[in-house]
Write a protein that holds these residues in place. Structure first.
Motif, PDB file in Angstrom:
ATOM      1  N   PRO A  37       0.831  -1.218   0.000  1.00 33.08           N
ATOM      2  CA  PRO A  37       0.000   0.000   0.000  1.00 33.08           C
ATOM      3  C   PRO A  37       0.859   1.258   0.000  1.00 33.08           C
ATOM      4  CG  PRO A  37       0.084  -0.976   2.189  1.00 33.08           C
ATOM      5  CD  PRO A  37       0.792  -1.931   1.281  1.00 33.08           C
ATOM      6  N   GLU A  38       0.384   2.243  -0.760  1.00 32.37           N
ATOM      7  CA  GLU A  38       1.125   3.512  -0.850  1.00 32.37           C
ATOM      8  C   GLU A  38       0.161   4.679  -0.661  1.00 32.37           C
ATOM      9  OE1 GLU A  38       4.517   2.698  -4.091  1.00 32.37           O
ATOM     10  OE2 GLU A  38       2.526   2.176  -4.790  1.00 32.37           O
ATOM     11  N   LEU A  39       0.656   5.721   0.002  1.00 30.41           N
ATOM     12  CA  LEU A  39      -0.192   6.884   0.278  1.00 30.41           C
ATOM     13  C   LEU A  39      -0.290   7.785  -0.959  1.00 30.41           C
ATOM     14  CD1 LEU A  39       1.076   7.803   3.877  1.00 30.41           C
ATOM     15  CD2 LEU A  39      -0.796   6.268   3.205  1.00 30.41           C
ATOM     16  N   GLY A  40      -1.192   8.763  -0.856  1.00 35.74           N
ATOM     17  CA  GLY A  40      -1.498   9.656  -1.967  1.00 35.74           C
ATOM     18  C   GLY A  40      -0.280  10.294  -2.624  1.00 35.74           C
ATOM     19  N   PHE A  41      -0.223  10.226  -3.944  1.00 34.61           N
ATOM     20  CA  PHE A  41       0.843  10.749  -4.794  1.00 34.61           C
ATOM     21  C   PHE A  41       2.175  10.026  -4.603  1.00 34.61           C
ATOM     22  CE2 PHE A  41      -1.952  14.639  -4.739  1.00 34.61           C
ATOM     23  CZ  PHE A  41      -2.367  14.491  -6.050  1.00 34.61           C
ATOM     24  N   GLY A 108       2.537   0.684   8.976  1.00 32.50           N
ATOM     25  CA  GLY A 108       1.790   1.935   9.120  1.00 32.50           C
ATOM     26  C   GLY A 108       1.002   2.344   7.896  1.00 32.50           C
ATOM     27  N   ARG A 109       0.938   1.485   6.903  1.00 33.22           N
ATOM     28  CA  ARG A 109       0.145   1.800   5.715  1.00 33.22           C
ATOM     29  C   ARG A 109      -0.718   0.599   5.349  1.00 33.22           C
ATOM     30  NH1 ARG A 109       4.455   3.270   1.481  1.00 33.22           N
ATOM     31  NH2 ARG A 109       6.039   2.906   3.059  1.00 33.22           N
ATOM     32  N   MET A 110      -1.915   0.883   4.876  1.00 35.08           N
ATOM     33  CA  MET A 110      -2.843  -0.220   4.614  1.00 35.08           C
ATOM     34  C   MET A 110      -3.889   0.190   3.573  1.00 35.08           C
ATOM     35  SD  MET A 110      -5.549  -1.935   7.270  1.00 35.08           S
ATOM     36  CE  MET A 110      -6.767  -3.100   6.663  1.00 35.08           C
ATOM     37  N   HIS A 111      -4.225  -0.763   2.714  1.00 27.05           N
ATOM     38  CA  HIS A 111      -5.388  -0.578   1.845  1.00 27.05           C
ATOM     39  C   HIS A 111      -6.630  -0.893   2.678  1.00 27.05           C
ATOM     40  CE1 HIS A 111      -4.365   0.617  -2.189  1.00 27.05           C
ATOM     41  NE2 HIS A 111      -3.320  -0.176  -2.178  1.00 27.05           N
ATOM     42  N   ALA A 112      -7.054   0.081   3.466  1.00 28.82           N
ATOM     43  CA  ALA A 112      -8.175  -0.133   4.384  1.00 28.82           C
ATOM     44  C   ALA A 112      -9.472   0.427   3.824  1.00 28.82           C
ATOM     45  CB  ALA A 112      -7.865   0.507   5.737  1.00 28.82           C
ATOM     46  N   CYS A 113      -9.466   0.813   2.548  1.00 27.00           N
ATOM     47  CA  CYS A 113     -10.710   1.340   1.971  1.00 27.00           C
ATOM     48  C   CYS A 113     -11.119   0.543   0.741  1.00 27.00           C
ATOM     49  CB  CYS A 113     -10.548   2.824   1.631  1.00 27.00           C
ATOM     50  SG  CYS A 113     -12.127   3.677   1.444  1.00 27.00           S
TER      51      CYS A 113
END
Ligand code: NI
Length: 405
Positions: A37-41, A108-113
């Motif tokens: 999982p990666e955060l925005g941008f 600390g990052r997850m595809h939780a949506c």
């Protein structure tokens, strides 16, 4: 094997069987995305996976749009209308707690949506349509969008021209939805999701001894009155037939029990459906905060921002998606009308630019324990929904292109 699907003419009844045979690949792509999982941008690994697949399948595409965005273009059998399909790619700053083999490998990052699922569905749709151009006329543009969870990738992608050349006639998109069971779809004409606005408020009082309040301006007392009074915006200023939410989610002030706090920081979120309410909450909030601060001798600074407008669906495209759902969803009760949530989505910017429909695809499964809500550290969904999503998109393409001729 995925290459077993040859680009041959098929009759419509075979679409489901063929898409269901893609289910293992859909789950595989989803799980690979879920693990990274990666955060925005920052969706570089995600974009690389999408790019590799599109290259392998010989699908025309553009990369690095608004940072990490990708647009794929699929031509049908003849010139015609252009339908866009939008999928978001980003994850959340949440530590995953699911004990699954495909759990997040990024602390600390997850595809939780479920955006990993949205990307897998869009990939499956691209693959299937690239093998079956005879199903549609015109072109299908698949938009892989970064940063839906914030700060927002839809707007910069539109500004980068993703809805032009060729010009998009309509857009569709879906959100996997654990508030609905697998085998159902939720949609509605008009507002599906709420506008998202937010505020940061700093109150400045005058600190002092906890036993000598007359020498101070108590920022906690001022803040507490503001928190209560803000609820009157919805309760006493908004038409009771309209929906709205004001939530103060953070209130920080003070250091110890016997000192009156000098300053306080509050922040929160505002939601509503009616586009006519743009600006309303900010005006009301300024009045309330200004009045309370003045009555106590405190000062304040309010940083109020409108992030996403409400997600407003267009009648013609909703009717098209509904008619497709009637052939894909097996039980009539599975098509949930008037589905609405105060959650927000930057799909709204695409829907402001072109007619379209965003809808919810049921993904919860009580029997498998897949019922945790979105944004929860144990969120997960029934991957059977991935194939349903591909079938809905493929049949929307088929129907849109024939209905627009
Ligand atoms: Ni989401």
């Amino acid at each position: 094997m995925i290459s077993a699907l040859a680009p041959v003419s098929i009759d419509s009844s075979r679409i489901r069987t063929e898409i269901q045979s893609l289910q293992p690949q859909l789950s595989d792509w989803r799980r690979r995305l879920h693990q990274q999982p990666e955060l925005g941008f920052q969706e570089h690994l995600t974009a690389a996976l999408i790019q590799k697949k599109l290259q392998d399948w010989g699908i025309e595409h553009q990369t690095s749009i608004a940072g990490t965005g990708i647009v794929a273009l699929l031509p049908g059998q003849a010139p015609g209308p252009v339908l866009a399909i939008r999928a978001d790619m980003d994850a959340l700053p949440i530590q995953e707690e699911n004990p699954v083999p495909y759990r997040s490998q990024h602390p600390g990052r997850m595809h939780a949506c479920g955006h990993d699922g949205h990307t897998a569905i869009a990939l499956g749709t691209a693959y299937y349509l690239s093998r079956h151009p005879e199903l549609f006329t015109g072109q299908v543009k698949i938009i892989f969008q970064p940063a839906e969870e914030g700060p927002g990738g839809a707007k910069p992608m539109i500004e980068a021209g993703v809805l032009r050349q060729p010009d998009v006639d309509a857009i569709i998109g879906l959100h996997l939805w654990n508030n609905l069971p697998l085998g159902s779809i939720g949609l509605r004409e008009g507002a599906l999701m709420a506008a998202v606005e937010g505020f940061e408020l700093t109150l400045q009082g005058k600190g002092g001894h906890g036993a000598m309040p007359h020498q101070t301006v108590d920022s906690i007392l001022v803040g507490a009155q503001i928190v209560s009074a803000l609820q009157a915006i919805v309760a006493r200023n908004l038409d009771p037939l309209q929906a709205g939410v004001v939530t103060v989610g953070k209130f920080q002030a003070g250091h110890t029990h016997n000192v009156i706090a000098d300053s306080a920081q509050l922040s929160g979120t505002v939601r509503y459906f009616d586009p006519a309410l743009a600006g309303f909450f900010q005006r009301q909030m300024e009045q309330i905060i200004g009045g309370i601060c003045q009555s106590h001798g405190a000062t304040y600074s309010l940083d109020y921002r409108a992030f996403y407008p409400p997600v407003i669906n267009h009648r013609e495209v909703v009717n098209l998606v509904r008619s497709v759902a009637e052939t894909v969803i097996e039980t009539p009760a599975g098509i949930v009308p008037n589905c609405q949530t105060m959650g927000g989505e930057d799909m709204s910017f695409f829907l402001q630019a072109v007619p379209g429909c965003y809808f919810f695809l049921g993904s919860a499964n009580l029997n498998k324990g897949l019922t945790y809500p979105h944004h929860h550290p144990r969120f997960d969904f029934d991957e059977t929904a991935l194939g349903v999503g591909v079938e809905l998109f493929v049949r929307c393409v088929e129907r849109f292109c024939s209905s627009s001729q």
